[in-house]
Enzyme design. Structure first.
Site, short mmCIF file in Angstrom:
data_model
loop_
_atom_site.label_atom_id
_atom_site.label_comp_id
_atom_site.label_asym_id
_atom_site.label_seq_id
_atom_site.Cartn_x
_atom_site.Cartn_y
_atom_site.Cartn_z
N ILE A 96 112.27 -54.28 -11.62
CA ILE A 96 110.99 -54.96 -11.80
C ILE A 96 110.11 -54.13 -12.73
O ILE A 96 109.44 -54.65 -13.63
CB ILE A 96 110.32 -55.19 -10.43
CG1 ILE A 96 111.13 -56.21 -9.61
CG2 ILE A 96 108.88 -55.67 -10.60
CD1 ILE A 96 110.68 -56.40 -8.17
N ASP A 129 110.34 -37.14 -8.94
CA ASP A 129 110.89 -37.52 -7.64
C ASP A 129 109.70 -37.55 -6.69
O ASP A 129 109.11 -36.51 -6.38
CB ASP A 129 111.93 -36.49 -7.19
CG ASP A 129 112.51 -36.85 -5.83
OD1 ASP A 129 111.90 -37.66 -5.09
OD2 ASP A 129 113.58 -36.31 -5.49
N TYR A 133 116.53 -56.56 6.67
CA TYR A 133 115.48 -55.80 5.96
C TYR A 133 114.99 -54.65 6.84
O TYR A 133 114.57 -53.60 6.35
CB TYR A 133 114.34 -56.74 5.55
CG TYR A 133 113.49 -56.22 4.42
CD1 TYR A 133 114.04 -55.97 3.16
CD2 TYR A 133 112.13 -55.95 4.60
CE1 TYR A 133 113.27 -55.48 2.12
CE2 TYR A 133 111.35 -55.47 3.55
CZ TYR A 133 111.92 -55.24 2.33
OH TYR A 133 111.15 -54.75 1.29
N LYS A 177 106.96 -51.57 4.48
CA LYS A 177 106.14 -52.45 3.63
C LYS A 177 104.85 -52.86 4.34
O LYS A 177 103.81 -53.04 3.70
CB LYS A 177 106.93 -53.69 3.20
CG LYS A 177 108.09 -53.39 2.23
CD LYS A 177 107.63 -52.80 0.92
CE LYS A 177 108.73 -52.81 -0.14
NZ LYS A 177 108.38 -52.00 -1.31
N THR A 204 118.27 -56.73 -7.89
CA THR A 204 118.09 -55.44 -8.56
C THR A 204 118.93 -54.42 -7.78
O THR A 204 119.54 -54.75 -6.77
CB THR A 204 116.62 -54.99 -8.51
OG1 THR A 204 116.25 -54.87 -7.13
CG2 THR A 204 115.69 -55.96 -9.20
N ALA A 216 117.85 -51.95 -5.90
CA ALA A 216 117.28 -51.78 -4.55
C ALA A 216 117.72 -52.95 -3.66
O ALA A 216 118.09 -52.75 -2.50
CB ALA A 216 115.76 -51.71 -4.62
N1 LIG Z 1 114.13 -56.88 -5.81
C1 LIG Z 1 113.49 -57.53 -4.85
O1 LIG Z 1 113.98 -58.52 -4.31
C2 LIG Z 1 112.11 -57.08 -4.42
C3 LIG Z 1 111.26 -57.99 -3.77
C4 LIG Z 1 110.00 -57.56 -3.37
C5 LIG Z 1 109.61 -56.25 -3.59
N2 LIG Z 1 110.46 -55.39 -4.24
C6 LIG Z 1 110.01 -54.01 -4.44
O2 LIG Z 1 109.92 -53.77 -5.82
C7 LIG Z 1 109.99 -52.35 -6.04
C8 LIG Z 1 110.99 -52.07 -7.16
O3 LIG Z 1 112.30 -52.39 -6.74
P1 LIG Z 1 113.36 -53.12 -7.67
O4 LIG Z 1 113.78 -54.35 -6.95
O5 LIG Z 1 112.89 -53.19 -9.06
O6 LIG Z 1 114.63 -52.15 -7.54
P2 LIG Z 1 115.09 -50.88 -8.42
O7 LIG Z 1 116.22 -50.29 -7.65
O8 LIG Z 1 115.35 -51.27 -9.81
O9 LIG Z 1 113.82 -49.93 -8.36
C9 LIG Z 1 113.57 -49.08 -7.26
C10 LIG Z 1 113.02 -47.80 -7.85
O10 LIG Z 1 112.59 -46.91 -6.82
C11 LIG Z 1 112.80 -45.62 -7.34
N3 LIG Z 1 112.75 -44.61 -6.29
C12 LIG Z 1 113.36 -44.60 -5.08
N4 LIG Z 1 113.12 -43.42 -4.47
C13 LIG Z 1 112.35 -42.68 -5.32
C14 LIG Z 1 111.82 -41.36 -5.28
N5 LIG Z 1 112.04 -40.53 -4.25
N6 LIG Z 1 111.10 -40.93 -6.34
C15 LIG Z 1 110.89 -41.73 -7.42
N7 LIG Z 1 111.37 -42.97 -7.51
C16 LIG Z 1 112.11 -43.44 -6.47
C17 LIG Z 1 114.19 -45.72 -7.97
O11 LIG Z 1 114.45 -44.64 -8.85
C18 LIG Z 1 114.06 -47.03 -8.68
O12 LIG Z 1 113.59 -46.83 -9.98
C19 LIG Z 1 110.36 -51.74 -4.69
O13 LIG Z 1 109.19 -51.29 -4.05
C20 LIG Z 1 110.93 -52.94 -3.94
O14 LIG Z 1 110.85 -52.79 -2.53
C21 LIG Z 1 111.68 -55.78 -4.67
#
Ligand SMILES: NC(=O)c1ccc[n+]([C@@H]2O[C@H](COP(=O)([O-])OP(=O)(O)OC[C@H]3O[C@@H](n4cnc5c(N)ncnc54)[C@H](O)[C@@H]3O)[C@@H](O)[C@H]2O)c1
Length: 256
Positions: free
Chosen positions: A19, A64, A156, A163, A194, A196
């Site tokens: 995202i 990190d 979840y 969350k 994605t 995650a």
């Molecule tokens: N994909 C979905 O369905 C969805 C829906 C609602 C909300 N979200 C939220 O959107 C956000 C982004 O997720 P995404 O779906 O793009 O997946 P993604 O895996 O592409 O991104 C998750 C990111 O979190 C980072 N991360 C995790 N632990 C970390 C740490 N210790 N230090 C720094 N960075 C860290 C990872 O490096 C990664 O870049 C998350 O908060 C996720 O919960 C995702």
């Protein structure tokens, strides 16, 4: 929407499907100056590739979020490069994989609970605390959340609790930072495939359910989430703070 001269930190780029990546592309198209971070060396080259595909010059720095020292080093680096900052996008979350499936009560551990809340909620507050001194008037902080905070979504599990904490965080942070004219909001995004999301058991069933039950009878797109991030981060949303904005094709309103 114009983000010209806005200095934007985006945390959470891990792949082209992240995202945060689409948010970076849309913000770049709208004239923002960007800084992207990578969580670890494994992700460095991916973030560099994504940055090189953008039209404006992008700052890149490791961070990190589990380490206070790295958050402070990132702040010091951006202060030395930019002096100040206008927008922070927090698009990061984590929970141990074994807790993202099966029976919630049976699988929960104290350590897993702490890690999920630390990375997925506390880090948003930590960023605000460390960056507030260099945030400009009219700044904006934005995070990403999911409906599992308020409804029980199969598998979840612990991430739902994290969350819920993050969303409460948005409300408390908005009051704490409001007098400085800094806004704090979250997008509650519908499910998107994605990295995650791949960690959540049975994720494709969730996608199917949204297609069936959401008002728009489809899943949300990365563009729709990124465009909402653009609006919420821009001065056009100057009266909006402490909000959880649903970008989920209306799924959260479904009853049966
Ligand atoms: N994909 C979905 O369905 C969805 C829906 C609602 C909300 N979200 C939220 O959107 C956000 C982004 O997720 P995404 O779906 O793009 O997946 P993604 O895996 O592409 O991104 C998750 C990111 O979190 C980072 N991360 C995790 N632990 C970390 C740490 N210790 N230090 C720094 N960075 C860290 C990872 O490096 C990664 O870049 C998350 O908060 C996720 O919960 C995702």
């Amino acid at each position: 929407m114009n983000l010209k001269n806005k200095k934007v930190l985006i945390i959470g780029v891990a792949s082209k499907r992240s995202i945060a990546t689409r948010i970076a592309e849309v913000f770049d198209e709208n004239g923002a100056q960007l800084a992207l971070t990578y969580q670890n060396e494994k992700l460095q080259s991916r973030v560099e590739d994504i940055a090189s595909s953008l039209s404006n010059t992008v700052l890149i720095h490791p961070c990190d979020l589990s380490k206070d020292s790295e958050i402070c080093q990132l702040r010091d680096y951006l202060q030395s490069e930019w002096g100040s900052i206008d927008i922070i996008i927090h698009s990061a979350a984590f929970a141990p994989r074994e807790l993202l499936g099966g029976d919630f009560v049976k699988n929960i551990t104290r350590e897993g609970f702490q890690i999920a809340h630390d990375i997925s909620s506390y880090t948003f507050t930590a960023l605000a605390r460390e960056f507030v001194g260099i945030m400009n008037d009219k700044s904006s902080l934005l995070t990403l959340t999911y409906l599992g905070s308020e409804r029980v979504i199969k598998n979840y599990n612990i991430m739902g609790l994290a969350k819920a904490s993050l969303e409460a965080n948005v409300r408390y942070m908005s009051h704490s930072l409001g007098s400085k004219n800094i806004r704090v909001n979250a997008i509650s995004a519908g499910p998107i495939k994605t990295l995650a999301a791949a960690g959540i058991a049975g994720f494709s069933d969730i996608l199917k359910l949204v297609e069936e039950k959401s008002a728009l009878k489809r899943n949300v797109t990365l563009d729709e989430v990124a465009n909402t991030a653009l609006f919420l981060s821009s001065d056009s949303a100057s009266g909006i703070t402490g909000q959880i904005v649903y970008v989920d094709c209306g799924f959260n309103t479904s009853g049966t």
